[in-house]
Write an enzyme that holds these catalytic residues in place. Structure first.
Site, short mmCIF file in Angstrom:
data_model
loop_
_atom_site.label_atom_id
_atom_site.label_comp_id
_atom_site.label_asym_id
_atom_site.label_seq_id
_atom_site.Cartn_x
_atom_site.Cartn_y
_atom_site.Cartn_z
N GLU A 178 35.27 9.01 -3.64
CA GLU A 178 34.75 10.58 -3.97
C GLU A 178 33.39 10.62 -3.67
O GLU A 178 32.50 9.71 -4.18
CB GLU A 178 34.99 10.65 -5.47
CG GLU A 178 34.56 12.21 -5.85
CD GLU A 178 33.72 12.29 -7.01
OE1 GLU A 178 33.21 13.25 -7.57
OE2 GLU A 178 33.07 10.99 -7.46
N ASP A 182 36.02 7.22 -8.37
CA ASP A 182 35.04 8.04 -8.75
C ASP A 182 33.45 7.80 -8.92
O ASP A 182 33.25 6.75 -9.31
CB ASP A 182 35.38 8.50 -10.29
CG ASP A 182 34.59 9.58 -10.94
OD1 ASP A 182 34.89 10.80 -10.50
OD2 ASP A 182 33.83 9.22 -11.70
#
Length: 550
Positions: free
Chosen positions: A309, A268
């Site tokens: 991501e 992330d």
């Protein structure tokens, strides 16, 4: 990865905890439909931002037990977890050590001291933070309009700004008369009045420096000092990728996730990890790719795959550069392309994207809805800008809310809402989009709310007018309601499609895939694996589809 789709939910999206979720996934209607489960990070010890502000990667004992993870694995479901690379909570042991020990903390450089980072690159403000020169701090891709800092008081009384890209809360106490008695020199009546005045303004969100002390001016400075010294924080503090302790923490965390049964970790916000003066500090190249290689090597040592991501406009080509490095990449383009194809009755751009994936061998994870919103900025360069604007307007009409990214020009970053609401609650459209998703290249990720045909929960704003717009897509369902929804036709038909995706050999990852237009509004996707084939014909004008199987 397994052939079946990837389920996506919070541990308490259905029922009150992960144990209830395991019961849902064990139901006969759902069992063996999903090959993996991407569990969102409230499964860990977290505070803000829907779990993306991690205190520690220990399991949240109110939501998940180790036995629940074992049950999921016994169901043949692989697990994916987040490793939030860019930031860690103020409440983490590392940052709390700084709050306790200040400059003597072993973690003093674990996070980014804003003034140390920008030393020599700007001027000090009266508020105590450096305002970088425009040539040093490029205003692009900012998640908030103000500078990304959180002022923190250290034990010696100094105020230090730390880099804080995402969310923060500063919590001031509500004092009573006894707290303020020394300030008034023991005058109890004055302390009562002062406490009442301050409490009302704290409750109204007024920061100490802007409080009104009319009639109590003599106590202003001491009261402000008391409030500042007693304030508390919540927030996601950016970590310092140059610190060896940060990389030691990454390695330890990957080992912890592996023990939980992870096969893949979602990286992330990794594009914000490398920071340097004079850069956009989002996907700095080539340094970001150097960090990715280091993370891949670390993950591989733990037997983990990585899923970076990256939310960047299509024109930036970041998705292709990730794929070139052997990683899966998120297909953040598919949700908007499907909505556009339905609105315009034109599947050409969707077909073009499918063909690009096939020809270049991209390994993707695709989706319709997710825990965030429907990506909009990602489409820039793939869809014409005027069609993107039409899409945003249509989504607003369906009750979706915009989230923005800031810079020289503010842009809509994503539209928050359920995919079913985005489709005008058309069951035919939802089934068409699901069928196309399952035939597209890549691993399909399925948000629980989309599977169960959930609609925008606008009561969120009745409960809290300042609520995060993404909450309208995160309605938690109790077990009985989720089980009842399994009886709905649109849900049953999605599960039939997902079961086909999980079982038919034409959907194996090494199957050949071909996409073509039968006409402007009709997309045909053919999948072939040896003697097995599956052909989808999707008509975006009639909102119908047909599947032919060998």
């Amino acid at each position: 990865m397994k052939q079946g789709a990837m389920f996506n939910a919070y541990p308490n999206s259905i029922g009150s905890n992960l144990n209830a979720m395991t019961r849902f996934l064990s139901l006969p209607e759902v069992k063996e439909v999903f090959g993996s489960f991407y569990i969102l990070p409230t499964v860990f010890n977290t505070d803000l931002d829907g779990g993306f502000s991690v205190i520690s990667y220990d399991l949240c004992d109110q939501l998940a037990k180790a036995e629940d993870l074992e049950v999921l694995r016994s169901l043949g479901i692989d697990l994916t977890f987040d490793l939030i690379l860019n930031h860690l909570s103020v409440l983490s042991p590392q940052f709390r050590d700084i709050l306790k020990n200040g400059d003597h903390s072993k973690y003093r450089d674990f996070f980014i001291d804003w003034n140390r980072f920008w030393q020599g690159c700007g001027e000090m403000t009266e508020e105590g933070y450096i305002k970088p020169r425009p040539d040093c701090f490029l205003t692009a891709n900012l998640r908030k309009k103000s500078l990304p800092i959180l002022m923190v008081r250290l034990p010696d009384g100094s105020e230090v700004p730390f880099w804080n890209t995402f969310y923060q809360q500063v919590i001031y106490p509500t004092p009573d008369a006894l707290d303020l008695l020394d300030i008034t020199g023991g005058q109890y009546a004055a302390a009562c009045r002062l406490a009442e005045t301050v409490a009302e303004q704290v409750q109204n969100g007024i920061v100490p420096a802007k409080m009104d002390f009319t009639g109590l001016e003599a106590y202003r400075e001491q009261t402000i000092a008391w409030l500042q010294s007693h304030r508390k924080y919540m927030g996601q503090m950016d970590v310092n990728a140059r610190s060896p302790l940060v990389w030691q923490w990454y390695d330890e965390t990957m080992g912890q996730l592996k023990k939980y049964g992870a096969g893949m970790v979602r990286l992330d916000a990794f594009t914000r990890l490398h920071k340097e003066s004079g850069r956009t500090n989002v996907l700095n190249e080539p340094e970001t790719w150097d960090l990715l290689e280091k993370l891949k090597e670390m993950a591989s040592a733990h037997g983990l795959a990585v899923l970076p991501e990256v939310h960047m406009p299509y024109r930036a080509g970041a998705y292709a550069r990730i794929a070139a490095r052997g990683c899966r990449t998120y297909d953040y383009f598919l949700p908007g392309l499907l909505l556009d194809a339905l609105q315009q009755q034109d599947a050409a751009y969707l077909c073009r994207w499918a063909t690009e994936q096939i020809e270049n061998g991209y390994r993707t994870v695709n989706m319709l809805g997710c825990h965030d919103g429907i990506p909009i900025r990602d489409l820039r360069g793939l869809l014409p800008d005027d069609r993107i604007d039409v899409l945003v307007t249509a989504l607003e009409e369906q009750g979706c809310r915009a989230k923005w990214i800031h810079g020289e020009k503010d842009e809509v970053y994503q539209m928050c809402g359920t995919y079913f609401s985005a489709l005008g609650e058309s069951e035919a459209a939802l089934l068409l989009c699901r069928a196309v998703q399952l035939f597209m290249p890549g691993v399909p990720q399925v948000w629980y709310g989309d599977l169960l045909a959930d609609t925008n929960d606008l009561t969120v704003f009745e409960r809290d007018p300042l609520a995060d717009a993404r909450e309208i897509n995160r309605r938690a369902l109790d077990e009985a309601e989720a089980a009842e929804r399994l009886n709905r036709t649109v849900v049953k038909k999605q599960l039939d499609l997902l079961r086909l995706r999980a079982s038919h050999p034409a959907f194996a990852e090494d199957a050949s895939v071909r996409a073509e237009l039968a006409d402007r509004h009709t997309l045909r996707i053919s999948r072939k694996n040896g003697a097995y084939s599956a052909v989808l014909t999707a008509d975006f004008a009639a909102v119908t589809f047909d599947i032919a199987l060998s």
